[in-house]
Design a protein around this motif. Structure first.
Motif, PDB file in Angstrom:
ATOM      1  N   SER A 108     -31.548 -13.099   9.352  1.00  0.00           N
ATOM      2  CA  SER A 108     -32.075 -11.831   9.857  1.00  0.00           C
ATOM      3  C   SER A 108     -32.701 -12.010  11.229  1.00  0.00           C
ATOM      4  O   SER A 108     -32.582 -11.141  12.091  1.00  0.00           O
ATOM      5  CB  SER A 108     -33.115 -11.263   8.889  1.00  0.00           C
ATOM      6  N   ASP A 151     -26.635  -6.842   8.156  1.00  0.00           N
ATOM      7  CA  ASP A 151     -27.507  -7.855   7.571  1.00  0.00           C
ATOM      8  C   ASP A 151     -27.556  -7.633   6.068  1.00  0.00           C
ATOM      9  O   ASP A 151     -28.158  -6.671   5.598  1.00  0.00           O
ATOM     10  CB  ASP A 151     -28.912  -7.745   8.183  1.00  0.00           C
ATOM     11  N   GLU A 152     -26.884  -8.469   5.322  1.00  0.00           N
ATOM     12  CA  GLU A 152     -26.800  -8.368   3.859  1.00  0.00           C
ATOM     13  C   GLU A 152     -26.356  -6.980   3.406  1.00  0.00           C
ATOM     14  O   GLU A 152     -27.067  -6.314   2.653  1.00  0.00           O
ATOM     15  CB  GLU A 152     -28.169  -8.685   3.228  1.00  0.00           C
TER      16      GLU A 152
END
Ligand SMILES: Nc1ncnc2c1ncn2[C@@H]1O[C@H](COP(=O)(O)OP(=O)(O)O)[C@@H](O)[C@H]1O
Ligand SMILES: [Mg+2]
Lengths: 332, 266
Positions: A63, A180-181
């Motif tokens: 991140s 991000d994810e």
């Protein structure tokens, strides 16, 4: 024009670092300063139109890297360029070129229908009307948002909201999409849908995609190239197949025999565990399972079998142990 | 031009968000009306004892009650507007999402808050005022220009109110308990806006100070414009000066906070 740094780096990182100062209370009015190297001298380049997976365990620095690439976090050291722009210096200019989706956060307006958030994007990115409409129609179709546009965001399921967020990030035709994810917490069907959409997006639009995940399947189904990060350091950068070799990872063959037998002999596989008629055999991930299965089936009373893929945590743990070994070797 | 349309869209969204909560609006109208009744009878008792208290006659005092009830939600006098959400976004780190958008943080929240206020002026302001006007004898002006000046004073008061709450919300970057700060600011709002009792009735230095603080721009000043008790221009200057000063302070704090997020990660 954008690839100002030569060597095709649309995204270019040169020994980028991020060090956080963490202050921890150690007593009344006393605190201790500690440095966390979230990203530790990472270099890589991503060419236009590539799809790259950025994988690593929790706290690896994924991140933090994405935040630096969007410009909402300034690197502590090194050089960083996206489309020729220094993200943290020209965050607003870069914003028009990138789309961002944070799996655990949302850009959508919580208590209003989904469509209201899109109208806002229309104004915020000053998207020409025709293009806005075309992009919206396309996202609605491919992400199956038709029935959701008039539903308040707070009533959407996690998977629906994620699809809504992905659409919101793409209405202004960004050159790069960071995720991000994006599949964290999603059910199997939603995951599959998101992955399929990303593949289509890349194939049709040539959008550069950089996604972080700790789910190896995201990478397997979406990206040709994978980067592994752990403790802020880049451990591997290359094709997924090579990752298994680099980590010397092993797959596991679980075999159910008709009765209890001594450990199966089938090199290069070796039995790692026996439990009654069930046996576990480890074999190199680079080897094909078929001949091995054929050999066992020919020599043993085989009832059932399954193959387990190596999990990323294990692969990375192994890689990390090896690197640590290298360093020790250098010292002694 | 393009920017104007963005913030107009944000304001429209702010309006609609509050419009979706009908039950909350109805409950709010009820509360304002009951609260207005309690205050009205208290004021009647007070003004019976001391006629022309604070320079108002009884009809003016009752008008003060019902106008301030109508403005209570509009001005977010006691808090409860955008600031709780902003504080929550700062606490959870969602604020980072707001930073990569090509939009200005302060203008964004201001536009949303103005949209909210417009809804609450219509949804929560009109009914208590009409009820008060029917049930009591009020000193409402007939001149539309006075009403217009009043609405301008309300708008300016709203900007002051926003600017205060924006500052308080940004304090959450440094304070462990951002909501606590917001509650404290809400208490100041209750007292210093003149919502409970007109600031004119406070004697001496306390009254002087209370009337000079920015909170008086929220309720006391607009009501005085409506009642013809204060100069229109002087009121606008007072409110405008506070609005500019507080918005500027908010800008400074915003850029310090942004730098903090961007460098330290929140
Ligand atoms: N704002 C911050 N302040 C201090 N430490 C942080 C901050 N953000 C991240 N970290 C630390 O940096 C490391 C990397 O975090 P992160 O990039 O979020 O990892 P990942 O996304 O791979 O799970 C972690 O050890 C985390 O605790
Ligand atoms: Mg993360």
């Amino acid at each position: 024009m954008d690839d100002v740094d030569g060597d095709g780096g649309f995204i270019r990182l040169d020994r980028v670092e991020k060090v956080f100062q963490v202050r921890r209370k150690t007593g009344f009015l006393r605190s201790e300063r500690r440095e966390v190297r979230a990203v530790d001298s990472i270099s890589f380049g991503v060419a236009r139109g590539e799809m790259v997976g950025y994988i690593g365990p929790n706290g690896a620095g994924k991140s933090t890297t994405i935040k630096m690439l969007t410009g909402i976090l300034t690197p502590s050291g090194g050089r960083l360029r996206v489309a020729g722009i220094d993200p943290s210096r020209e965050r607003t200019r870069l914003a028009h070129r990138i789309g961002v989706v944070f799996g655990q956060r949302t850009t959508l307006w919580w208590d209003l229908p989904l469509i209201d958030s899109y109208r806002l994007m229309h104004r915020m990115y000053r998207i020409p009307d025709a293009r806005y409409r075309a992009n919206l129609d396309r996202c609605v179709e491919l992400l199956d948002l038709g029935d959701l546009l008039d539903v308040p965001v707070r009533q959407l399921s996690l998977g629906q909201r994620m699809r809504g967020d992905i659409a919101a990030a793409l209405l202004h035709d960004p050159d790069v999409l960071y995720l991000d994810e994006p599949t964290i917490g999603l059910d199997v069907i939603s995951k599959a849908r998101v992955r399929e959409f990303l593949r289509d997006l890349n194939a049709e639009r040539g959008t550069t995609v950089l996604l972080t995940t700790h789910d190896l399947q995201d990478i397997e189904q979406v990206c040709r190239r994978v980067m592994v990060i752990d403790h802020g350091r880049l451990m591997y950068d290359g094709p997924l197949a090579g990752l298994h070799e680099a980590g010397e990872s092993e797959r596991t063959l679980v075999v159910d025999l008709a009765r209890e037998l001594p450990p199966i002999e089938a090199a290069p596989a070796r039995v790692v565990k026996v439990e009654g008629p069930r046996q576990w055999l480890a074999f190199p991930a680079s080897e094909s399972a078929a001949p091995l299965v054929a050999r066992i089936a020919a020599a043993y009373p085989l009832v059932d079998l399954s193959v387990r893929e190596p999990d990323i945590e294990a692969v990375i743990a192994k890689m990390y142990a090896e690197r640590a070994g290298e360093y020790e070797g250098m010292v002694s | 031009m393009g920017t104007g349309r963005l913030y107009a869209a944000v304001a429209a969204g702010g309006f609609r968000r509050y419009a979706t909560y009908r039950a909350a609006t109805a409950a709010g109208v009820f509360t304002n009306t009951v609260f207005g009744l309690i205050l009205a009878y208290t004021y009647i008792a007070l003004w019976d004892e001391k006629p022309r208290l604070g320079g108002y006659d009884q009809a003016q005092a009752l008008t003060y009650v019902w106008i301030s009830q109508a403005l209570l939600a509009v001005m977010s006098t006691m808090g409860g507007g955008f600031e709780d959400e902003l504080i929550e976004r700062i606490r959870t780190g969602d604020i980072a999402v707001d930073l990569y958008r090509p939009a200005d943080l302060q203008l964004w929240w201001l536009a949303g808050d103005l949209g909210r206020a417009l809804f609450q002026l219509l949804g929560r302001g009109v009914v208590p005022l009409v009820f008060g006007a029917l049930a009591f004898e009020l000193a409402l002006p007939g001149d539309p220009l006075v009403w217009l000046a009043f609405l301008v004073a309300v708008l300016l008061g709203l900007v002051v109110s926003f600017a205060i709450r924006f500052l308080v919300a940004l304090a959450a970057f440094w304070l462990m308990d951002g909501l606590g700060a917001a509650q404290l600011a809400g208490l100041c709002g209750i007292f210093f806006s003149g919502m409970l009792l007109p600031l004119n009735v406070f004697p001496g230095a306390l009254g002087e100070i209370a009337r000079a603080l920015p909170w008086s721009a929220l309720i006391q000043r607009p009501v005085d414009v409506l009642l013809g008790e204060a100069g229109v221009l002087g009121t606008f200057v007072f409110q405008g000066a506070w609005a500019v000063a507080l918005l500027a302070a908010g800008r400074v704090l915003q850029s310090v906070a942004t730098r903090r997020v961007v460098v330290q990660g929140g």
